[in-house]
Enzyme design. Structure first.
Site, mmCIF file in Angstrom:
data_model
loop_
_atom_site.group_PDB
_atom_site.id
_atom_site.type_symbol
_atom_site.label_atom_id
_atom_site.label_comp_id
_atom_site.label_asym_id
_atom_site.label_seq_id
_atom_site.Cartn_x
_atom_site.Cartn_y
_atom_site.Cartn_z
ATOM 1 N N LYS A 146 0.768 -1.088 -0.343
ATOM 2 C CA LYS A 146 0.168 -0.317 0.020
ATOM 3 C C LYS A 146 0.951 1.130 -0.334
ATOM 4 O O LYS A 146 0.391 2.490 -0.583
ATOM 5 C CB LYS A 146 -1.100 -0.260 1.226
ATOM 6 N N LYS A 204 -4.198 -10.601 -7.009
ATOM 7 C CA LYS A 204 -5.529 -10.424 -5.721
ATOM 8 C C LYS A 204 -6.594 -9.930 -6.339
ATOM 9 O O LYS A 204 -6.003 -8.882 -6.910
ATOM 10 C CB LYS A 204 -4.938 -10.291 -4.373
ATOM 11 N N LYS A 230 -10.996 -5.086 -3.967
ATOM 12 C CA LYS A 230 -11.675 -3.647 -4.098
ATOM 13 C C LYS A 230 -11.124 -2.434 -4.728
ATOM 14 O O LYS A 230 -11.676 -1.097 -5.075
ATOM 15 C CB LYS A 230 -12.844 -3.091 -2.993
HETATM 16 P P1 TYM Z 1 -10.526 -6.183 3.845
HETATM 17 O O1 TYM Z 1 -11.123 -5.352 3.987
HETATM 18 O O2 TYM Z 1 -9.584 -5.779 2.894
HETATM 19 O O3 TYM Z 1 -11.235 -7.523 4.099
HETATM 20 C C1 TYM Z 1 -11.705 -8.487 4.452
HETATM 21 C C2 TYM Z 1 -11.409 -9.903 4.458
HETATM 22 O O4 TYM Z 1 -11.960 -10.735 3.423
HETATM 23 C C3 TYM Z 1 -10.448 -11.064 2.778
HETATM 24 N N1 TYM Z 1 -10.274 -10.393 1.245
HETATM 25 C C4 TYM Z 1 -10.039 -11.709 0.574
HETATM 26 N N2 TYM Z 1 -10.214 -13.126 0.585
HETATM 27 C C5 TYM Z 1 -10.179 -13.846 -0.744
HETATM 28 N N3 TYM Z 1 -10.294 -13.467 -1.633
HETATM 29 C C6 TYM Z 1 -9.830 -12.575 -1.590
HETATM 30 N N4 TYM Z 1 -9.780 -11.674 -3.140
HETATM 31 C C7 TYM Z 1 -9.869 -11.501 -0.823
HETATM 32 N N5 TYM Z 1 -9.440 -9.951 -0.147
HETATM 33 C C8 TYM Z 1 -10.426 -9.538 0.933
HETATM 34 C C9 TYM Z 1 -9.971 -11.115 4.022
HETATM 35 O O5 TYM Z 1 -8.361 -12.008 4.353
HETATM 36 C C10 TYM Z 1 -10.553 -10.313 5.172
HETATM 37 O O6 TYM Z 1 -10.485 -11.577 5.806
HETATM 38 N N6 TYM Z 1 -7.747 -5.469 8.194
HETATM 39 C C11 TYM Z 1 -8.444 -6.264 7.355
HETATM 40 C C12 TYM Z 1 -9.529 -5.949 8.484
HETATM 41 C C13 TYM Z 1 -9.445 -6.298 9.860
HETATM 42 C C14 TYM Z 1 -9.657 -7.343 10.554
HETATM 43 C C15 TYM Z 1 -9.392 -6.856 11.366
HETATM 44 C C16 TYM Z 1 -9.773 -8.825 9.954
HETATM 45 C C17 TYM Z 1 -9.651 -5.171 10.612
HETATM 46 N N7 TYM Z 1 -9.457 -5.524 12.134
HETATM 47 C C18 TYM Z 1 -9.388 -8.541 12.446
HETATM 48 C C19 TYM Z 1 -9.561 -10.183 11.061
HETATM 49 C C20 TYM Z 1 -9.762 -9.665 12.231
HETATM 50 C C21 TYM Z 1 -8.865 -6.000 5.808
HETATM 51 O O7 TYM Z 1 -8.136 -4.980 5.593
HETATM 52 O O8 TYM Z 1 -9.778 -7.283 5.348
#
Ligand code: TYM
Length: 325
Positions: A111, A192, A195
């Site tokens: 990022k 990957k 969004k």
């Molecule tokens: P975020 O918002 O980017 O994504 C949310 C969840 O979706 C999963 N994910 C995917 N899984 C499969 N294929 C993909 N292409 C894909 N893109 C995203 C992510 O692995 C995630 O599980 N930092 C985290 C949010 C967060 C969090 C937490 C998660 C904040 N605090 C505590 C777990 C526990 C994030 O930005 O996820």
């Protein structure tokens, strides 16, 4: 009963990757465990955000959670910024985290790459994530593959803390599914699905219409050759479609390979579009129903109150252990 915690950022659209890699597992876990699911708006602030857009995206994500099947009677659904214990614990944990370990976070490097100035919050982001998890005495964190490193860091911080101050934290485990933990981009299947990708054809949004889904999947990049088999290394495009198809239709990879033996990529794409539409269209419709008919502020306020009741007890324990209470 084991506690489950996970979160999704309200930034941009929610993709099929978020759904297959994370959200659908959140729904399943709420029947087996005590679950806390968070809309992590403070994490979304690590990149520039328009305040009105952020508020809107929090609401839409709340509606997506509910439309996908999260039941606020079973699981606690809340917004991170409504539970101030998250920010407070994040500071305390920052004092227990090292520059070196944060510098190794792949997501930070990705990022921050190519940017002239990077907010400190982007760097300390995984510590806030650790605070999210540890506040709820979480044992299981269902996430996609890209979050594995952040959960490992959370474990390291918890273990270090416990070693120094006694058994204050439950040390969590990640739960990363064998299939679908890394859904790939449709136009570049070695990357990957994300969004934050500026090319909308690269991802499927949970709010895409059936026509949009059909178009995007029919245009998905496939591989040389014509055989339809699961081989992520040599056939990343076809393998990604097979994974999406398998998870959307409930058919195993072996069954899909048999069905598509001797058939062309066009057939695989058509079938994949139809099974994805069958999963996402009811969710999309339900999101709009919920946005019109449900008092989301009330659902989220109730969730925040339930979350705070747990988080405040943990925070007090941490403060006492560290000598700041
Ligand atoms: P975020 O918002 O980017 O994504 C949310 C969840 O979706 C999963 N994910 C995917 N899984 C499969 N294929 C993909 N292409 C894909 N893109 C995203 C992510 O692995 C995630 O599980 N930092 C985290 C949010 C967060 C969090 C937490 C998660 C904040 N605090 C505590 C777990 C526990 C994030 O930005 O996820």
């Amino acid at each position: 009963m084991a506690r489950v915690f996970s979160g999704i950022q309200p930034s941009g659209v929610i993709t099929l990757g978020n759904y297959l890699g994370a959200l659908q597992h959140f729904v399943a876990r709420q029947y087996e465990h005590e679950a806390f699911y968070c809309i992590v708006d403070l994490h979304a602030l690590t990149l520039p955000k328009d305040p009105a857009v952020l508020r809107e995206q929090v609401k839409i994500l709340a509606a997506v959670y509910l439309a996908a099947g999260i039941d606020p009677q079973r699981a606690t659904l809340f917004v991170q910024s409504q539970v101030p214990e998250h920010s407070e614990l994040a500071w305390l944990l920052q004092c227990m985290s090292y520059l070196g370990e944060l510098s190794r976070m792949v997501q930070f490097k990705e990022k921050a790459e190519g940017k002239d100035s990077v907010a400190v919050g982007l760097y300390t982001y995984p510590v806030l994530q650790a605070a999210d998890i540890l506040l709820y005495d979480t044992s299981l964190v269902p996430v996609g593959e890209d979050q594995r490193q952040h959960i490992e860091l959370c474990r390291d911080i918890a273990l270090r803390f416990n070693q120094r101050f006694g058994d204050v934290f439950v040390v969590p485990e990640h739960q990363v599914a064998k299939l679908g933990a890394r859904i790939m981009s449709l136009d570049e299947p070695t990357k990957k699905m994300s969004k934050s990708n500026p090319v909308p054809a690269s991802y499927i949004s949970l709010l895409d219409t059936p026509e949009q889904i059909q178009k995007k999947i029919m245009r998905a990049v496939t591989d040389v050759g014509s055989e339809i088999k699961y081989d992520p290394e040599h056939k990343p495009g076809v393998s990604n479609l097979l994974v999406i198809n398998s998870l959307s239709s409930g058919r195993s990879m072996a069954v899909l390979e048999e069905i598509f033996a001797g058939r062309g990529y066009g057939d695989l794409k058509k079938d994949t579009a139809s099974v994805v539409i069958a999963v996402l269209e009811p969710i999309r419709r339900e999101v709009y129903n919920i946005l019109q008919s449900t008092d989301l502020d009330a659902v989220l306020a109730e969730g925040a109150a339930k979350a705070r009741a747990v988080a405040s007890v943990t925070l007090r324990r941490v403060q006492e252990a560290m000598g700041v209470r």
